[in-house]
Design a protein around this motif. Structure first.
Motif, short mmCIF file in Angstrom:
data_model
loop_
_atom_site.label_atom_id
_atom_site.label_comp_id
_atom_site.label_asym_id
_atom_site.label_seq_id
_atom_site.Cartn_x
_atom_site.Cartn_y
_atom_site.Cartn_z
N ARG A 38 0.67 -1.32 0.07
CA ARG A 38 0.13 0.02 -0.07
C ARG A 38 0.70 1.39 -0.20
N ILE A 39 0.51 2.24 -0.87
CA ILE A 39 1.22 3.50 -0.76
C ILE A 39 0.32 4.56 -0.44
N GLN A 40 0.78 5.72 -0.18
CA GLN A 40 -0.07 6.98 -0.08
C GLN A 40 0.17 8.10 -1.14
N LEU A 41 -0.81 8.48 -1.94
CA LEU A 41 -0.63 9.34 -3.09
C LEU A 41 -1.39 10.69 -2.25
N GLN A 42 -0.52 11.60 -2.52
CA GLN A 42 -0.93 12.98 -1.68
C GLN A 42 -0.96 13.99 -2.87
N SER A 88 -0.01 28.23 4.82
CA SER A 88 -0.96 27.34 5.02
C SER A 88 -1.00 26.04 3.88
N ASN A 89 -1.04 24.81 4.32
CA ASN A 89 -1.09 23.66 3.63
C ASN A 89 -2.27 22.78 3.75
N VAL A 90 -2.86 22.42 2.78
CA VAL A 90 -3.94 21.47 2.74
C VAL A 90 -3.55 20.11 1.88
N THR A 91 -3.62 19.19 2.74
CA THR A 91 -3.13 17.73 2.15
C THR A 91 -4.27 16.81 1.85
N PHE A 92 -4.39 16.45 0.85
CA PHE A 92 -5.59 15.38 0.38
C PHE A 92 -4.74 14.07 -0.03
N THR A 93 -4.97 12.92 0.86
CA THR A 93 -4.35 11.57 0.98
C THR A 93 -5.23 10.53 0.34
#
Length: 610
Positions: A38-42, A88-93
């Motif tokens: 499994r990997i995280q795509l951000q 400010s950062n918004v991360t969608f994972t």
């Protein structure tokens, strides 16, 4: 009042524009993974707030969507020199699972911020096969990316090693080959010690500039997965033919390995780790270098090997006498650009020429040096008339067709008019200077102090008169002593021949000895070659331009020179040519100088016997 409102709106619009420019949307993903992992795509939005989720393709080739997106937001503020900056950062994972092996593209996503759309980039990811030693996992568990077998404080040779990877091991002389020193490991690294790379004797080398911040990547090799990094990457150009072996290089690394002991913890038994120092060595590699073919080799071969284009040009063909003109030759392509000899231009006799100016603009690639070599020939026609510069030829060996190719420029016809300023400025006019040299038949009146002699002084009985008899007598005595010593020395024929031979060798190599003591490597080898070629030309009465290895051997054999001495001369020429481009030390230079002196000395003895 309206004026102030207008300025306020302009200021607000400018600030809004600056803020909009600071918004960015980027992708973040690993470069490699293992099948079944499994990997995280951000996707990270920087400097803005989104009112909705990004738009991502519903399917990604080679992967399954497990869940997402999960949203996280962070805010930071810092002050530098009294200036406060906020981010400010918004991360969608998204969580994905790799289901196929191969190289895949993780797609770009788009998002809207304040009515404006932003698009991220895409990313490449390699999915490797599972490690052959990995334990079988239950459904839902993350598979092992790597495995290790080092224990009891020892490093297993299969857990960490270094390889010398050659792009090819069978090449032609002067054909580019790339060697990469790549480090493989599945162990944690504690420290890096001494790293020693081998010497590439017989090769001209160019090192690639590797990024200082490069990270380790995963690679599948011999059924196992390793973390790898390129330690050194070098471009090689073989300078001679034959089988040449690259010796081993070494790396000293301190690893973290299991000691063989375990301790009980809250999470269960845990291995006690220890440090283990290991010297890793590369395997020597032999490169088979074949010579360039003799058949079809042009007389003016420049030594270029690769794929090239030849673009000649001239600044002007109609000019006045004493005007400067430039012929520019652009040699572009891929190959051994740095080693190409300048093409020869045959200028008419009445044209004044200067040394060519060379500019190199190339970069290192897997196939050699890629770019352009520009040679500019500056010259000045001194007399009016029409002059023709014959076509300029450029010959090279094309590695694509394995054949020699010759390209040429057109013939240039120079139409030179008379210099209107000729004769007005005698200090700079070349033709006027030539006329002055002929007209130097009038001498100036001598000025300065005069010397007078007393008529009462007589030469007879003076000191000079006595010295007139004493000095010749002393010279006669000295000459007699030296002459007798010379007769005695001449009786020893072998000694006289040796002295004569050493004298000739020392005279020929005087300048080379100077460069040897000054450690000027390039000048030393160039002077050695010039002295030997000149010496053989004089002895064999053959112009240097017509000398070659073949006719040297043939003429020396006719001269009665033994095979061993002929081999010594050939070896001196080969060593001098190769050492100009290949790494060499002080010992090599001393040996070459002594061998050259000895060869010339022996040749003089042969001449004496003849």
């Amino acid at each position: 009042m309206k004026k102030y409102w207008f300025l306020f709106l302009l200021l607000f619009a400018g600030i809004s524009g600056i803020c909009a420019q600071d918004v960015s949307f980027v992708i973040n993903a690993p470069a490699s993974t293992v099948k079944g992992a499994r990997i995280q795509l951000q996707y990270v939005l920087k400097g803005g707030n989104a009112s909705e989720e990004p738009q991502v393709p519903e399917q990604i080739k080679g992967f399954d969507f497990l869940f997402g997106p999960s949203v996280s937001q962070n805010y930071s503020s810092y002050s530098v020199n009294g200036k406060t900056t906020s981010e400010s950062n918004v991360t969608f994972t998204y969580v994905l699972m790799a289901k196929e092996e191969g190289t895949f593209t993780l797609p770009a996503a788009t998002i809207k911020v304040n009515g404006r759309s932003y698009k991220s980039g895409s990313a490449q990811i390699r999915v490797l096969p599972p490690d052959k030693n990995a334990q079988v996992t239950e459904p839902g568990q993350q598979p092992q990316a790597t495995t290790q077998s080092s224990t009891d404080g020892n490093v297993n040779p299969n857990d960490a090693f270094v390889r010398a990877i050659f792009s090819k091991t069978k090449v032609k002389e002067q054909e580019a080959v790339v060697v990469t020193f790549r480090f493989y490991t599945v162990l944690n690294i504690r420290d890096v010690g001494k790293i020693q790379f081998p010497e590439f004797e017989g090769f001209m080398t160019e090192d690639f500039e590797l990024p200082a911040n490069r990270q380790m990547q995963m690679e599948h090799y011999n059924g196992r997965n390793y973390y790898v990094i390129d330690v050194k990457k070098t471009l090689l150009f073989p300078q001679r033919s034959g089988k040449m072996t690259i010796p081993a290089g070494t790396m000293e690394i301190v690893f973290e390995v299991a000691s063989g002991r375990k301790v009980q913890t809250f999470f269960g038994p845990q291995n006690v780790m220890t440090e283990a120092r290991k010297v890793l060595k590369t395997t020597p590699v032999t490169v088979d270098v074949s010579p360039l073919p003799v058949d079809g080799k042009p007389l003016g071969f420049s030594g270029a090997v690769g794929a090239f284009n030849f673009t000649p040009s001239i600044s002007k063909e109609k000019m006045k006498a004493n005007d400067a003109v430039t012929i520019k030759l652009d040699i572009s392509g891929t190959g051994n650009l740095k080693l190409i000899k300048n093409p020869e231009i045959k200028f008419p006799k009445d044209i004044e020429t200067y040394d060519p100016q060379v500019k190199n603009d190339f970069k290192l690639t897997e196939n050699g040096l890629t770019g352009t070599k520009t040679i500019e020939y500056n010259f000045i026609p001194r007399y009016p008339g029409k002059f023709t510069i014959p076509p300029i030829e450029f010959s090279y060996f094309d590695t694509r067709s394995n054949s020699y190719k010759t390209v040429s420029s057109p013939a240039y016809t120079l139409d030179v008019d008379k210099d209107p300023n000729a004769g007005k400025n005698t200090s700079t006019s070349y033709s006027s200077q030539r006329e002055l040299e002929v007209e130097q038949d009038i001498r100036y009146i001598k000025t300065g102090e005069f010397s007078f002699h007393n008529p009462d002084n007589f030469f007879t009985g003076s000191t000079s008169y006595a010295l007139f008899y004493i000095v010749p007598l002393l010279l006669f005595i000295a000459f007699t002593i030296v002459y007798r010593k010379q007769i005695k020395a001449n009786a020893d024929i072998a000694l006289m021949r040796t002295k004569k031979a050493n004298k000739v060798a020392t005279k020929r190599l005087k300048l080379a000895k100077k460069y040897l003591l000054a450690q000027q490597k390039d000048n030393f080898y160039e002077e050695i070659l010039r002295a030997v070629w000149g010496y053989l030309s004089d002895k064999l009465t053959i112009p240097v331009a017509e000398l070659s290895r073949e006719n040297i051997e043939a003429e020396l054999t006719k001269y009665g020179v033994g095979g061993e001495l002929i081999s010594t001369f050939m070896n001196v020429l080969d060593t001098g040519e190769f050492a100009r481009y290949a790494p060499s030390g002080q010992g090599d230079m001393d040996k070459l100088y002594n061998d050259t002196v000895d060869a010339i000395g022996k040749m003089e003895k042969v001449v004496g016997k003849k």
